[in-house]
Write a protein that holds these residues in place. Structure first.
Motif, PDB file in Angstrom:
ATOM      1  N   ALA A 121       0.831  -1.211   0.000  1.00 45.08           N
ATOM      2  CA  ALA A 121       0.000   0.000   0.000  1.00 45.08           C
ATOM      3  C   ALA A 121       0.865   1.260   0.000  1.00 45.08           C
ATOM      4  O   ALA A 121       0.497   2.285  -0.562  1.00 45.08           O
ATOM      5  CB  ALA A 121      -0.926   0.000   1.215  1.00 45.08           C
ATOM      6  N   ARG A 122       2.011   1.190   0.615  1.00 47.34           N
ATOM      7  CA  ARG A 122       2.918   2.342   0.686  1.00 47.34           C
ATOM      8  C   ARG A 122       3.781   2.461  -0.562  1.00 47.34           C
ATOM      9  O   ARG A 122       4.704   3.250  -0.601  1.00 47.34           O
ATOM     10  CB  ARG A 122       3.809   2.266   1.931  1.00 47.34           C
ATOM     11  CG  ARG A 122       3.115   2.211   3.281  1.00 47.34           C
ATOM     12  CD  ARG A 122       2.550   3.549   3.739  1.00 47.34           C
ATOM     13  NE  ARG A 122       1.122   3.590   3.542  1.00 47.34           N
ATOM     14  CZ  ARG A 122       0.483   4.544   2.891  1.00 47.34           C
ATOM     15  NH1 ARG A 122       1.126   5.540   2.352  1.00 47.34           N
ATOM     16  NH2 ARG A 122      -0.812   4.508   2.755  1.00 47.34           N
ATOM     17  N   PRO A 136      -0.628 -19.483   0.475  1.00 44.42           N
ATOM     18  CA  PRO A 136      -0.599 -19.279  -0.984  1.00 44.42           C
ATOM     19  C   PRO A 136      -1.408 -18.054  -1.402  1.00 44.42           C
ATOM     20  O   PRO A 136      -1.081 -17.404  -2.397  1.00 44.42           O
ATOM     21  CB  PRO A 136      -1.229 -20.565  -1.530  1.00 44.42           C
ATOM     22  CG  PRO A 136      -1.052 -21.582  -0.453  1.00 44.42           C
ATOM     23  CD  PRO A 136      -1.061 -20.835   0.845  1.00 44.42           C
ATOM     24  N   ALA A 137      -2.449 -17.703  -0.628  1.00 46.13           N
ATOM     25  CA  ALA A 137      -3.273 -16.534  -0.968  1.00 46.13           C
ATOM     26  C   ALA A 137      -2.440 -15.256  -0.958  1.00 46.13           C
ATOM     27  O   ALA A 137      -2.702 -14.309  -1.704  1.00 46.13           O
ATOM     28  CB  ALA A 137      -4.433 -16.407   0.015  1.00 46.13           C
ATOM     29  N   LEU A 138      -1.416 -15.254  -0.110  1.00 48.98           N
ATOM     30  CA  LEU A 138      -0.566 -14.074  -0.014  1.00 48.98           C
ATOM     31  C   LEU A 138       0.319 -13.962  -1.263  1.00 48.98           C
ATOM     32  O   LEU A 138       0.501 -12.874  -1.824  1.00 48.98           O
ATOM     33  CB  LEU A 138       0.270 -14.176   1.263  1.00 48.98           C
ATOM     34  CG  LEU A 138       1.057 -12.964   1.711  1.00 48.98           C
ATOM     35  CD1 LEU A 138       0.189 -11.714   1.763  1.00 48.98           C
ATOM     36  CD2 LEU A 138       1.665 -13.236   3.093  1.00 48.98           C
ATOM     37  N   TYR A 139       0.850 -15.109  -1.702  1.00 51.49           N
ATOM     38  CA  TYR A 139       1.619 -15.094  -2.959  1.00 51.49           C
ATOM     39  C   TYR A 139       0.720 -14.676  -4.122  1.00 51.49           C
ATOM     40  O   TYR A 139       1.142 -13.941  -5.005  1.00 51.49           O
ATOM     41  CB  TYR A 139       2.240 -16.465  -3.226  1.00 51.49           C
ATOM     42  CG  TYR A 139       3.466 -16.761  -2.390  1.00 51.49           C
ATOM     43  CD1 TYR A 139       4.610 -15.972  -2.501  1.00 51.49           C
ATOM     44  CD2 TYR A 139       3.496 -17.841  -1.511  1.00 51.49           C
ATOM     45  CE1 TYR A 139       5.746 -16.250  -1.748  1.00 51.49           C
ATOM     46  CE2 TYR A 139       4.623 -18.118  -0.751  1.00 51.49           C
ATOM     47  CZ  TYR A 139       5.750 -17.325  -0.874  1.00 51.49           C
ATOM     48  OH  TYR A 139       6.862 -17.601  -0.135  1.00 51.49           O
ATOM     49  N   ASP A 140      -0.547 -15.147  -4.094  1.00 49.19           N
ATOM     50  CA  ASP A 140      -1.491 -14.761  -5.142  1.00 49.19           C
ATOM     51  C   ASP A 140      -1.695 -13.251  -5.153  1.00 49.19           C
ATOM     52  O   ASP A 140      -1.727 -12.619  -6.207  1.00 49.19           O
ATOM     53  CB  ASP A 140      -2.861 -15.428  -4.916  1.00 49.19           C
ATOM     54  CG  ASP A 140      -2.837 -16.893  -5.307  1.00 49.19           C
ATOM     55  OD1 ASP A 140      -1.859 -17.312  -5.961  1.00 49.19           O
ATOM     56  OD2 ASP A 140      -3.787 -17.607  -4.947  1.00 49.19           O
ATOM     57  N   ARG A 144      -1.010 -10.861  -8.246  1.00 47.92           N
ATOM     58  CA  ARG A 144      -2.036 -10.028  -8.876  1.00 47.92           C
ATOM     59  C   ARG A 144      -1.628  -8.566  -8.906  1.00 47.92           C
ATOM     60  O   ARG A 144      -1.900  -7.848  -9.854  1.00 47.92           O
ATOM     61  CB  ARG A 144      -3.359 -10.158  -8.111  1.00 47.92           C
ATOM     62  CG  ARG A 144      -4.155 -11.397  -8.464  1.00 47.92           C
ATOM     63  CD  ARG A 144      -5.637 -11.223  -8.113  1.00 47.92           C
ATOM     64  NE  ARG A 144      -5.842 -10.782  -6.749  1.00 47.92           N
ATOM     65  CZ  ARG A 144      -5.825 -11.582  -5.682  1.00 47.92           C
ATOM     66  NH1 ARG A 144      -5.627 -12.884  -5.837  1.00 47.92           N
ATOM     67  NH2 ARG A 144      -6.024 -11.107  -4.477  1.00 47.92           N
ATOM     68  N   ARG A 145      -0.964  -8.132  -7.837  1.00 47.91           N
ATOM     69  CA  ARG A 145      -0.545  -6.744  -7.783  1.00 47.91           C
ATOM     70  C   ARG A 145       0.722  -6.482  -8.600  1.00 47.91           C
ATOM     71  O   ARG A 145       1.174  -5.350  -8.728  1.00 47.91           O
ATOM     72  CB  ARG A 145      -0.293  -6.321  -6.327  1.00 47.91           C
ATOM     73  CG  ARG A 145      -1.553  -6.129  -5.533  1.00 47.91           C
ATOM     74  CD  ARG A 145      -2.361  -4.954  -6.086  1.00 47.91           C
ATOM     75  NE  ARG A 145      -3.469  -4.651  -5.207  1.00 47.91           N
ATOM     76  CZ  ARG A 145      -3.399  -3.793  -4.190  1.00 47.91           C
ATOM     77  NH1 ARG A 145      -2.291  -3.144  -3.934  1.00 47.91           N
ATOM     78  NH2 ARG A 145      -4.445  -3.585  -3.434  1.00 47.91           N
TER      79      ARG A 145
ATOM     80  N   THR B   6      -0.511  -5.121 -14.045  1.00 55.95           N
ATOM     81  CA  THR B   6      -1.082  -4.824 -12.740  1.00 55.95           C
ATOM     82  C   THR B   6      -2.571  -4.511 -12.862  1.00 55.95           C
ATOM     83  O   THR B   6      -2.976  -3.728 -13.697  1.00 55.95           O
ATOM     84  CB  THR B   6      -0.374  -3.607 -12.129  1.00 55.95           C
ATOM     85  OG1 THR B   6       1.015  -3.869 -12.166  1.00 55.95           O
ATOM     86  CG2 THR B   6      -0.805  -3.382 -10.701  1.00 55.95           C
ATOM     87  N   GLU B   7      -3.386  -5.147 -12.009  1.00 57.89           N
ATOM     88  CA  GLU B   7      -4.808  -4.839 -11.975  1.00 57.89           C
ATOM     89  C   GLU B   7      -5.022  -3.484 -11.317  1.00 57.89           C
ATOM     90  O   GLU B   7      -4.187  -2.997 -10.589  1.00 57.89           O
ATOM     91  CB  GLU B   7      -5.537  -5.874 -11.120  1.00 57.89           C
ATOM     92  CG  GLU B   7      -5.723  -7.200 -11.806  1.00 57.89           C
ATOM     93  CD  GLU B   7      -6.310  -8.212 -10.824  1.00 57.89           C
ATOM     94  OE1 GLU B   7      -6.841  -7.804  -9.783  1.00 57.89           O
ATOM     95  OE2 GLU B   7      -6.219  -9.410 -11.121  1.00 57.89           O
TER      96      GLU B   7
END
Lengths: 342, 342
Positions: A121-122, A136-140, A144-145, B6-7
């Protein structure tokens, strides 16, 4: 300092106006100062100072869509376990004008996740993390970002991001074989909590593997899990020494635990290594300073940090997927390991 | 991990849509989760995860115009000098859901300035810095930007921002008086570079003051300035011991230098404290672990960190100017200090 009403954030145009130059000249001063004559450069830099302009948030970031900031999350800042590698990592970033911001998760997965999200975010251009094991959701999320991410302190070709580090299993296997070759049969182990810590798990598994190949029963391993800390190492050592059979060697998951164990051994009147041998892992300063010196596994912290920085920089600046690297460790023999008494 | 295009950054509204609730409910989930029933909360948090939404950058920040991020710049992460205080600082922030981002300046003023500007550009709500001495223009910048700033590791009522720490002069004065009372007349000192380091300057000045009040010539002080590090402490010790008159005690600016000095003393065949006494400053883990134990000045690191966090949080959240606090230190006597040989 009192906090007056916040002024409008100064822009590149404000700097140009104050210095009496074009905005292009201000950009050149910030990005390629060698191409601007000194007098102009000084006038622009004075205007930057006067206005409190932050170049990182201005021209550079806009030009490259980057913030020149890399984020790192390490498990702890205490005991200097990660400090040397991180220092080398930062020095290498510094050569490219990149600022490192570090968060420390206290070995807590949920805190690490929050810190990773905050760094994203920063505006962090990339992330440096310790150990490959995480949701794994964190790697996803990072994928994605589009945030280039690199992991150090382990080498794991199967991890979802490039890893630059050593093989924790084979590093500890070398040491365990040496301990067993010295004649030890009753092995005590002080480990960090293995759940959620891939390095700790690999190190304990390696000791069991060495026992197995020497014909010892891996289940006979006498194990205590605790937090990394000198006091925790001391308490765990005392607990191990009250078990039957009493271990003739206590292998510790890192040097900090080992130094705690060594201190408690002295307090309990045990001679090290005469009555009990003690080993560590990492080869931080503490290992050399304590008495007797600590037999441990030397980890090439600085090399790891430097290589990780180079790899992450090229992932960020060139958009390459990045390549993992395996580094070698070696056993360092000092006075704390000796054969058991007959 | 490859970096796909990037989305768009997900918004609060995206989360609300996915969870099938109002944006107000999403805000409540993030800010006052106790006021939302569990089923709804779980649905919202799942949507937050699925979308990779960063609450810090969303509702909370917008609602309060804050990012819930505090920035710190410390001189070094090595040797754990600042680690314990910083850990306590972070734990206290944590209780309020605030994330700490740390930069390390390698004791270099220009690097510290760059890191401060980066933290401001990245949206830090407040700053935590070490030592009060820095370019007044930098304080002006922070003041103009309205960034609450607090300094630790010194207490200086005349500093431009609140300071929470100890009086480095009186802390070292206590130890120097004790050393002189033990009969030492030839005092060697290993200090960090004094230029730009208010703590180092105060500590050296205190030793001279103690000599002066005991009728010794303060100019007879045998001083070496070096970087903080174990190897640097060792080299400086060796240099001091070759001077005439040879010091009977070597007082070090911190424990890290002292541990280096102690190691080199052993290598050179000196008995500590029989041939030469050695003292430190800080009372970090190293001081207890080395042999003999190190006589040093105990600094209440954890207390300092906790109080600094509380003060800075109220400066940020209530806009108060903040109040400095002076903490007490004490001399800790261990085996490394003894009277000089007759």
């Amino acid at each position: 300092m009192t906090a007056p009403p916040t002024e409008r954030t100064p822009t590149l145009a404000d700097v140009a106006r104050r210095a009496g130059v074009s905005t292009a000249t201000v950009s050149r001063c910030l990005n390629t100062p060698d191409r601007v004559i000194e007098e102009t450069r000084n006038r622009v830099l004075q205007a930057v100072r006067d206005l409190g302009y932050s170049p990182n948030f201005g021209a550079r970031a806009l030009a490259a869509k980057r913030t020149n900031t890399i984020g790192a999350v390490i498990p702890t800042m205490e005991n200097a376990i990660f400090a040397r590698g991180l220092q080398a990592f930062q020095e290498e970033l510094r050569l490219k004008g990149i600022t490192l911001l570090v968060a420390s998760s206290s070995y807590r997965a949920e805190l690490e996740e929050e810190q990773i999200r905050t760094l994203v975010a920063r505006g962090a251009d990339g992330l440096f993390l310790i150990g490959a094991h995480r949701d794994p959701a964190l790697y996803d999320f990072l994928n994605r970002r589009g945030i280039p991410t690199l992991v150090a302190w382990v080498h794991d070709p199967n991890a979802p991001v490039p890893t630059i580090g050593f093989d924790n299993h084979s590093a500890m296997l070398d040491l365990a074989r040496r301990v067993i070759a010295d004649g030890h049969r009753h092995i005590g182990v002080i480990s960090a909590e293995q759940a959620g810590n891939d390095r700790a798990r690999a190190r304990v598994a390696a000791i069991r593997a060495a026992m197995d190949e020497a014909g010892l029963d891996p289940d006979a391993l006498s194990l205590v899990e605790t937090a990394y800390g000198i006091d925790e190492g001391a308490a765990a050592f005392e607990a191990l020494m009250q078990r039957t059979p009493r271990p003739t060697v206590v292998m510790c998951g890192n040097d900090v635990l080992a130094v705690g164990a060594m201190g408690r051994a002295k307090e309990m009147g045990y001679d090290v290594p005469g009555d009990v041998s003690i080993t560590g892992f990492d080869d931080i300063e503490l290992a050399k300073v304590c008495s007797p010196g600590l037999t441990t596994v030397h980890v090439p912290h600085r090399q790891m940090g430097t290589r990780a920085a180079r790899a992450l920089i090229s992932m960020v600046s060139e958009g390459t997927p990045g390549q993992g690297q395996r580094l070698d460790t070696r056993v360092v023999l000092r006075g704390s390991l000796g054969p058991p008494r007959a």
